[in-house]
Enzyme design. Structure first.
Site, PDB file in Angstrom:
ATOM      1  N   LYS A 193      32.110  45.057  46.623  1.00  0.00           N
ATOM      2  CA  LYS A 193      32.891  46.171  47.139  1.00  0.00           C
ATOM      3  C   LYS A 193      32.460  46.563  48.559  1.00  0.00           C
ATOM      4  O   LYS A 193      33.246  47.121  49.310  1.00  0.00           O
ATOM      5  CB  LYS A 193      32.760  47.394  46.233  1.00  0.00           C
ATOM      6  CG  LYS A 193      33.075  47.170  44.752  1.00  0.00           C
ATOM      7  CD  LYS A 193      34.524  47.322  44.461  1.00  0.00           C
ATOM      8  CE  LYS A 193      34.930  47.420  43.001  1.00  0.00           C
ATOM      9  NZ  LYS A 193      34.346  46.515  42.049  1.00  0.00           N
TER      10      LYS A 193
HETATM   11  C1  LIG Z   1      34.922  45.888  40.947  1.00  0.00           C
HETATM   12  C2  LIG Z   1      34.172  44.781  40.327  1.00  0.00           C
HETATM   13  C3  LIG Z   1      34.831  43.717  39.685  1.00  0.00           C
HETATM   14  C4  LIG Z   1      36.331  43.682  39.518  1.00  0.00           C
HETATM   15  O1  LIG Z   1      37.004  43.524  40.741  1.00  0.00           O
HETATM   16  P1  LIG Z   1      38.550  43.868  40.866  1.00  0.00           P
HETATM   17  O2  LIG Z   1      38.881  43.723  42.296  1.00  0.00           O
HETATM   18  O3  LIG Z   1      38.713  45.285  40.370  1.00  0.00           O
HETATM   19  O4  LIG Z   1      39.284  42.908  39.989  1.00  0.00           O
HETATM   20  C5  LIG Z   1      34.055  42.683  39.204  1.00  0.00           C
HETATM   21  N1  LIG Z   1      32.700  42.696  39.307  1.00  0.00           N
HETATM   22  C6  LIG Z   1      32.041  43.701  39.906  1.00  0.00           C
HETATM   23  C7  LIG Z   1      30.564  43.669  39.980  1.00  0.00           C
HETATM   24  C8  LIG Z   1      32.755  44.780  40.439  1.00  0.00           C
HETATM   25  O5  LIG Z   1      32.098  45.777  41.042  1.00  0.00           O
END
Ligand SMILES: *Cc1c(COP(=O)(O)O)cnc(C)c1O
Length: 459
Positions: free
Chosen positions: A112
């Site tokens: 993120k």
């Molecule tokens: C947010 C997240 C996901 C999922 O990603 P999306 O874009 O919501 O599909 C998977 N793994 C981790 C560690 C995350 O923080």
């Protein structure tokens, strides 16, 4: 470059407006009117370039007049300067034709950060130009919230409120949200699950009076700016494995469908991606949908991969919009049916989705077994989300190189990782004092009015 809503009736916006707005006024999500393409020569030219240079080339066609080239390059440079790895998104080999894309070298140890750090820079630049002040409200299943707080803390023209499900995020995730001391940071522990938090944020955006009053802005995974930032690492990784002269496949641990949708955009831009594989944990609405064509809600069951514990997947609407030939009314109709529990995707749209995405799921036992066996066979310690990905990727290996996205650092989920592998996952030295810092958090009922009152009072 203009942005349109997946439900067809919200105003058409520029990149800057779409980024600052988040959710469209008709309840839809913004998408570019047309996806720009890069030539084979342009993609080949990315070989050996820095992450920042590739980021500029990939994103520049999408941002229109929002930033000059010089300014955009500066924002990109600042966004990734705090990462703990010179390559930003390094590739590690797991097996002859299987690679891990490490997306956890940012300040909060999850992918993120790639989007959020850049969004923070872009918000700050856009707001200091206009003199506006905004209130960012976001829901998180754990990683988005800390990434947002890390990106926006201390910025003078922004308050950031993060709603997270009380008791359902890991201790590291919680501490990353509750320990920053900046006064513009507000962590709210909601008595509910992630879908409740996400629904409350959606309701706030649909309350137009409140939206105006507090100048609401969203940075959840539906924000187009975030999806765009995530397109970049598909290019850097594919090019280092031989694209555009060779095809590459990707497996993506998926929750809200933002990360895998970025891969779909990369493919539309001309990157030769063979398979895009959706990997889910036992909260498998996306896997079931791709298997059956029926998108139906079930309850959320907590898992050891909490950032993927979702009931509905918000960015999936963007894929549906394309599957329905960009018919906003059709998408709006299906989303109405979703309120009643679900919908059946029409035959043509379902065929498009099946041609575009493959899928698989991992049970809790399979996730744990993957952590254990990859540790034993490769020395790599995987976070539970990444382990869901490699488990599903293993069933899709073939002649094309497979890249599995490592979405978080194992130290973010130390208990689950230790239980599965017997090995402790220490925090990187730059975060080693996280457990000693004081926490600051407000517990709030799962109630829209109560949440709005807290926000009014704090800004
Ligand atoms: C947010 C997240 C996901 C999922 O990603 P999306 O874009 O919501 O599909 C998977 N793994 C981790 C560690 C995350 O923080």
């Amino acid at each position: 470059m203009r942005y349109i809503s997946t439900r067809g009736t919200a105003p058409v916006l520029t990149f800057e407006e779409a980024m600052l707005t988040g959710l469209a006024r008709d309840g839809g999500l913004y998408v570019p009117e047309e996806v720009p393409t890069l030539t084979k020569a342009q993609i080949a030219g990315m070989a050996g370039k820095s992450y920042e240079d590739v980021a500029f080339e990939v994103m520049r066609p999408f941002i229109g007049e929002t930033f000059s080239d010089t300014q955009f390059r500066e924002l990109i440079a600042k966004a990734y300067a705090g990462f703990g790895h010179a390559a930003r998104a390094p590739l590690v080999q797991l097996a002859p034709n299987h690679f891990l894309l490490e997306l956890f070298h940012g300040p909060t140890l999850a992918f993120k950060d790639f989007a959020m750090q850049l969004i923070g820079q872009m918000f700050q630049a856009a707001l200091s130009r206009s003199g506006d002040r905004v209130t960012i409200v976001g829901a998180t299943s754990g990683d988005t919230g800390s990434a947002a707080i890390e990106a926006f803390k201390g910025l003078s023209n922004v308050d950031v409120f993060i709603l997270f499900p009380h008791g359902r995020v890991s201790e590291v995730q919680r501490r990353q949200m509750t320990t920053p001391s900046e006064s513009n940071v507000h962590a709210l522990a909601v008595d509910g699950d992630f879908d409740d938090c996400q629904a409350a944020v959606k309701d706030m955006f649909n309350d137009f009076a409140f939206r105006e009053e507090v100048k609401l802005a969203g940075v959840n995974s539906i924000n187009w700016g975030r999806v765009l930032a995530q397109v970049v690492y598909y290019f850097t990784s594919a090019v280092s494995l031989g694209a555009p002269h060779r095809e590459v496949s990707f497996t993506v641990p998926t929750g809200n469908f933002g990360d895998i949708f970025a891969g779909y955009i990369a493919k539309k831009m001309g990157l030769p991606i063979a398979d895009l594989v959706v990997a889910t944990n036992r909260n498998d609405i996306l896997h079931r949908t791709l298997e059956t064509g029926a998108y139906t809600k079930e309850g959320v069951t907590p898992t050891i991969s909490p950032s993927m514990d979702i009931q509905v997947s918000s960015n999936f609407e963007r894929a549906l919009f394309d599957a329905y030939g960009r018919d906003g009314a059709a998408v709006a109709g299906q989303m109405d049916d979703l309120k009643q529990g679900g919908f059946q995707i029409s035959q043509g749209a379902y065929q498009m989705l099946k041609d575009t995405f493959k899928s698989g799921r991992a049970s809790e036992e399979e996730t744990q077994a993957a952590i254990k066996s990859y540790r034993a066979n490769t020395g790599e310690l995987l976070c539970p989300h990444t382990a869901v990905g490699v488990h599903v990727a293993d069933a899709h290996l073939g002649a094309t190189p497979m890249v599995t996205l490592a979405t978080a650092h194992p130290a973010k989920f130390p208990d689950a990782v230790k239980e599965a592998s017997g090995v402790a996952a220490p925090l990187p030295p730059r975060m080693a004092d996280l457990y000693d810092r004081p926490e600051r958090v407000t517990r709030v009922a799962n109630d829209l009015a109560a949440l709005q009152a807290v926000i009014r009072e704090r800004i």
